[in-house]
Design an enzyme around this catalytic site. Sequence first.
Site, short mmCIF file in Angstrom:
data_model
loop_
_atom_site.label_atom_id
_atom_site.label_comp_id
_atom_site.label_asym_id
_atom_site.label_seq_id
_atom_site.Cartn_x
_atom_site.Cartn_y
_atom_site.Cartn_z
N ASN A 156 -40.19 11.56 -17.05
CA ASN A 156 -39.23 11.57 -15.93
C ASN A 156 -39.57 10.65 -14.77
O ASN A 156 -38.71 10.33 -13.97
CB ASN A 156 -39.01 13.01 -15.44
CG ASN A 156 -40.29 13.63 -14.92
OD1 ASN A 156 -41.38 13.22 -15.29
ND2 ASN A 156 -40.15 14.63 -14.08
N LYS A 179 -51.77 7.42 -22.46
CA LYS A 179 -50.71 7.68 -23.43
C LYS A 179 -49.44 8.14 -22.70
O LYS A 179 -49.35 9.27 -22.23
CB LYS A 179 -51.15 8.75 -24.44
CG LYS A 179 -50.18 8.85 -25.61
CD LYS A 179 -49.82 10.31 -25.86
CE LYS A 179 -48.57 10.54 -26.63
NZ LYS A 179 -47.33 10.11 -26.04
N GLY A 231 -46.53 17.39 -17.51
CA GLY A 231 -45.54 17.67 -18.54
C GLY A 231 -45.24 19.16 -18.60
O GLY A 231 -45.40 19.86 -17.60
N SER A 232 -44.86 19.61 -19.77
CA SER A 232 -44.41 21.00 -19.89
C SER A 232 -45.60 21.97 -19.79
O SER A 232 -46.74 21.62 -20.09
CB SER A 232 -43.70 21.22 -21.22
OG SER A 232 -44.64 21.17 -22.27
N VAL A 235 -47.29 22.51 -23.36
CA VAL A 235 -48.26 21.49 -23.79
C VAL A 235 -49.48 21.50 -22.87
O VAL A 235 -50.62 21.40 -23.32
CB VAL A 235 -47.60 20.09 -23.82
CG1 VAL A 235 -48.64 19.01 -24.12
CG2 VAL A 235 -46.47 20.05 -24.84
N GLY A 236 -49.22 21.66 -21.57
CA GLY A 236 -50.31 21.69 -20.60
C GLY A 236 -51.33 22.76 -20.93
O GLY A 236 -52.54 22.53 -20.91
N GLU A 253 -50.34 19.15 -14.38
CA GLU A 253 -49.18 19.45 -13.55
C GLU A 253 -48.08 19.86 -14.50
O GLU A 253 -47.67 19.07 -15.35
CB GLU A 253 -48.76 18.21 -12.75
CG GLU A 253 -49.69 17.87 -11.63
CD GLU A 253 -49.88 19.01 -10.65
OE1 GLU A 253 -48.95 19.83 -10.46
OE2 GLU A 253 -50.98 19.11 -10.09
N CYS A 287 -40.11 18.03 -12.02
CA CYS A 287 -40.75 19.35 -11.95
C CYS A 287 -40.55 19.95 -10.58
O CYS A 287 -40.66 21.15 -10.40
CB CYS A 287 -42.22 19.25 -12.32
SG CYS A 287 -43.15 18.19 -11.25
N GLU A 387 -37.23 27.10 -16.94
CA GLU A 387 -37.03 25.74 -16.44
C GLU A 387 -36.05 25.02 -17.38
O GLU A 387 -36.36 24.80 -18.55
CB GLU A 387 -38.37 25.00 -16.40
CG GLU A 387 -38.27 23.64 -15.76
CD GLU A 387 -39.60 22.90 -15.69
OE1 GLU A 387 -40.36 22.94 -16.68
OE2 GLU A 387 -39.86 22.27 -14.66
C1 UN1 Z 1 -41.18 14.00 -6.83
O1 UN1 Z 1 -40.78 15.12 -6.52
O2 UN1 Z 1 -40.71 12.97 -6.31
O3 UN1 Z 1 -43.07 15.50 -13.03
C2 UN1 Z 1 -42.30 13.82 -7.78
C3 UN1 Z 1 -42.61 15.67 -11.90
C4 UN1 Z 1 -43.60 15.73 -10.76
C5 UN1 Z 1 -43.41 14.63 -9.80
C6 UN1 Z 1 -42.34 14.89 -8.80
N1 UN1 Z 1 -44.96 15.68 -11.28
O4 UN1 Z 1 -41.43 15.77 -11.72
#
Ligand code: UN1
Length: 485
Positions: A156, A179, A231-232, A235-236, A253, A287, A387
């Site tokens: 994203n 990766k 990521g998700s 997976v995290g 994250e 996210c 989500e």
């Molecule tokens: C944002 O809010 O601009 O994967 C960044 C994501 C977050 C980054 C968001 N780690 O969407």
Amino acid sequence: MSTSPSATELRHYLDGRWVHGTGPAIECRSAVDPDRLLAVGRSADTQQIDAAFAAAGKAAGGWAALPMAERATYLLRAADQLTGQADTLGAELAVEEGKTLAEGIAEVHRAAQVLNYVAGEAQREAGSIYHSPRADEQIIVGYRPLGVVAVITPFNFPIAIPAWKIAPALIYGNTVVFKPASAVPLLATRLVQALEAAGLPHGVLNMVLGPGSLGDELLAHPRLRGVSFTGSTEVGRQLCAAGAARGIPVQAEMGGKNAAVVLADADLEMACEQVLLGAFRSAGQKCTATSRLIVDHRVADELIEHLCDRLETWVTGDPLAADVHMGPLIDERAARSARDRLARALDSGATEVFHGTAPAGKNFLPPTLLEVTNDAVGRANPAWNEEFFAPVLTIVRVDGEAQAFAAANDGEYGLSLALFTKDLGAALRAQRSVDVGILHVNSESAGAEVHVPFGGAKSSGYGPKEQGRAAREFFTHSTTVYLRA
Ligand code: UN1
């Protein structure tokens, strides 16, 4: 299916060379038109992953030995490269990932801004000095790189998230095996090319392309010393478990189900605009996106009417077109999964408050507002607790601040909260009572400045935060020196 003759060849970057893959076939399709093939190639195989780690291992000592100011020069030159190409790369990003051209260009600038900020680390304090209880002694805490780290990034933010992991990894003296998400190899390649053009020594950064399963191979590699992942949650968690089993630090994250809380005293017009941006920019695929709207019942009707009026003029379509606010989802699988979740939400009792329009393309979803009840039935609805990663906003009406904060705290995630109020006391009470890593007061839930910590509470994050000085916590280990002289 149209196979564009101009499809780019996907290559891996190993020890300073661009090489063809020797694994199974991979491809990259445009999010906007999945029939349009943008790039083709072959995945990295086990030997190539090995070669990436061998190169990173070989380069590690020399790279860590350079003065930080010298490492910074590569980041600064790469930042200049990206800034110079921001318009072209932003357009390429919009075609590959599907966010609007304006967002694509802004993301490339953001990647450059990250590189510039991180390069500045060479002019910041490098550690700390403590008093010693003994005469003629001081205690110094300094930082060392972890060694070879893996960077695994989502689709994203195809260039900004790689930049905000790779830049701190490099500045603190680590070498990297990168990766990127399989859906967005092109912008990942652009970042690597910018660092290559900056003259980065061979082996310091290596990139392997391929499916998510390559992540497991990276995690199993004996040379690996740390992993930063976005990521998700699913997976995290697997990566965290694999890292823990080997005693390797993992920074992850993961998911979010972020709320906008609108209290009765809020500036409703401003709240409406910010909620729109938070929920629907990038088609809700952040996210940090706003996917819950928790609104005081005294102002709910007025706010919802406002939102519906604004959504009537919200244009979903080709992200390269000037008047478009929102593009498609990343791929057919994502669109199908979001449609399935929507259907389950409606089956479980959610009410559809607004259903916008979208082009017929396979990956497009219209902006949608749902409402659930503020009780156990509403809480069990997938629109409330899952989500979706899609342009769907779920509304719940509450009575007052305490109910609002309790609703915001409900569930497994704790990334970001956007609170709309004029009451400073309410803002401070939110900070004390809502479990989130990021609290926005009177601004949307998404967005992150490069110089401050970024990351979530509860199931949204694992390990040290990203960005700002927080990044040092993950990408280094400290050495405490008792210095008597
Ligand atoms: C944002 O809010 O601009 O994967 C960044 C994501 C977050 C980054 C968001 N780690 O969407």
